[in-house]
Design an enzyme around this catalytic site. Structure first.
Site, PDB file in Angstrom:
ATOM      1  N   GLU A  36      -5.442  -4.877  10.847  1.00  0.00           N
ATOM      2  CA  GLU A  36      -4.445  -3.795  11.114  1.00  0.00           C
ATOM      3  C   GLU A  36      -4.795  -2.974  12.432  1.00  0.00           C
ATOM      4  OE1 GLU A  36      -2.556  -2.595   7.088  1.00  0.00           O
ATOM      5  OE2 GLU A  36      -4.334  -1.444   7.461  1.00  0.00           O
ATOM      6  N   LYS A  53       0.150   4.228  -0.059  1.00  0.00           N
ATOM      7  CA  LYS A  53      -0.637   5.518   0.385  1.00  0.00           C
ATOM      8  C   LYS A  53      -0.138   6.803  -0.570  1.00  0.00           C
ATOM      9  CE  LYS A  53      -0.172   3.223   4.687  1.00  0.00           C
ATOM     10  NZ  LYS A  53      -0.280   3.278   6.159  1.00  0.00           N
ATOM     11  N   ASN A  89       1.108  -1.272   0.248  1.00  0.00           N
ATOM     12  CA  ASN A  89       0.048   0.111   0.011  1.00  0.00           C
ATOM     13  C   ASN A  89       1.182   1.194   0.039  1.00  0.00           C
ATOM     14  OD1 ASN A  89      -1.872   1.993   0.553  1.00  0.00           O
ATOM     15  ND2 ASN A  89      -2.157   1.410   2.563  1.00  0.00           N
ATOM     16  N   HIS A 120      -9.463   1.372   5.129  1.00  0.00           N
ATOM     17  CA  HIS A 120      -8.424   1.477   6.024  1.00  0.00           C
ATOM     18  C   HIS A 120      -8.466   2.446   7.110  1.00  0.00           C
ATOM     19  CE1 HIS A 120      -4.106   2.950   6.702  1.00  0.00           C
ATOM     20  NE2 HIS A 120      -4.009   1.635   6.068  1.00  0.00           N
ATOM     21  N   GLY A 140       2.468   2.249  10.822  1.00  0.00           N
ATOM     22  CA  GLY A 140       3.307   3.446  10.536  1.00  0.00           C
ATOM     23  C   GLY A 140       4.097   3.685  11.933  1.00  0.00           C
TER      24      GLY A 140
HETATM   25  P1  PGA Z   1       2.948   0.462   7.781  1.00  0.00           P
HETATM   26  O1  PGA Z   1       1.210   0.520   7.042  1.00  0.00           O
HETATM   27  O2  PGA Z   1       3.454  -0.985   7.192  1.00  0.00           O
HETATM   28  O3  PGA Z   1       3.727   1.506   7.127  1.00  0.00           O
HETATM   29  O4  PGA Z   1       2.629   0.330   9.134  1.00  0.00           O
HETATM   30  C1  PGA Z   1       0.291  -0.609   6.939  1.00  0.00           C
HETATM   31  C2  PGA Z   1      -0.834  -0.225   6.405  1.00  0.00           C
HETATM   32  O5  PGA Z   1      -1.234   1.088   6.767  1.00  0.00           O
HETATM   33  O6  PGA Z   1      -1.488  -0.770   5.608  1.00  0.00           O
END
Ligand code: PGA
Length: 253
Positions: A169, A11, A9, A97, A175
């Protein structure tokens, strides 16, 4: 046997050129990877989707989107429809999400409408669910997840449900570099599988793909992906660097 799914992802990162470069690097690295039993998916921002759809044509990489609106077309300024995604060869769409729920006020009702719409157009939804840190500290995480599943799966038939991918998640792990423990991940993913079983029976729950997402990287991927009820990963930050993303794909089975 459930096929693993490793999804990146991106983003709100990467312009068109950066997107093309990233996927080119990934294509090269995948030549030496053993991906017979898995699907590799990239979810670029909308502005790069068209370019990436061409770039991956003769590769095994699959194309996903990070969001969509539930209507097919019309006066919805700024929105992208499932039909438009389908037209570009998009096979998966991330829905619900936590960043969409938090910053764009997406409710379970909206997420549910989007899931129903994506299924209608043959795009597999990757439904994201997860609890906040406060909810976990209060010990309410199982109830929170159960409620999300109940609402997000409303009015969805057994035949449709089989095409829904679920991504667990925990919001506090996204993050933050603070991944959930193996025990927390497996407990929740098995709880989710059970919740699907209660709704649709074991035929559906046995084949439902359940991903984990939240600070997955090249170092922790092997542990996470070897949990019994984890069928893949939804990767944010670590999917932006091909050298890191390939480590996750090459996790030790
Ligand atoms: P991350 O994000 O791997 O940067 O923690 C995961 C997500 O939001 O799908």
């Amino acid at each position: 046997m459930r096929r693993k799914l490793i999804a990146g992802n991106w983003k709100m990162n990467n312009d068109v050129e950066e997107s093309i470069n990233l996927v080119k690097e990934l294509k090269l690295l995948l030549k030496d990877a053993d991906i017979d039993d898995m699907d590799v998916l990239v979810c670029p921002p909308f502005t790069s989707t068209y370019a990436i759809s061409h770039e991956i044509k003769s590769s095994s990489i699959k194309l996903g989107a990070q969001n969509m609106f539930f209507e097919e077309k019309g006066a919805y300024t700024g929105e992208i429809s499932p039909l438009m995604l389908k037209n570009l060869g998009v096979e998966y769409v991330i829905l619900g999400h936590s960043e969409r729920r938090k910053y764009f006020n997406e409710t379970d009702d909206i997420v549910n409408k989007k899931i129903i719409s994506s299924l209608k157009y043959g795009i597999k939804p990757i439904l994201c669910i997860g609890e906040s840190l406060t909810q976990r500290e209060l010990g309410t995480e199982l109830a929170v997840i159960k409620k999300q599943i109940k609402k997000d799966f409303e009015n969805i038939t057994k035949e449709e449900a089989i095409n829904i991918v679920i991504a667990y998640e925990p919001i506090w792990a996204i993050g933050t570099g603070k991944i959930a423990s193996n025990e927390q991940i497996e407990t929740m993913c098995s709880f989710i599988r059970n919740a699907v079983k209660e709704l649709y029976g074991s035929e559906v729950s046995d084949s439902t793909l359940i991903l984990y997402g939240g600070s997955v990287n090249g170092e922790n991927a092997t542990e996470v992906l070897n949990q019994k009820n984890v069928d893949g990963a939804l990767v944010g930050g670590a999917s932006l660097k091909s050298a890191e993303f390939i480590k996750i794909i090459n996790y030790v089975k």
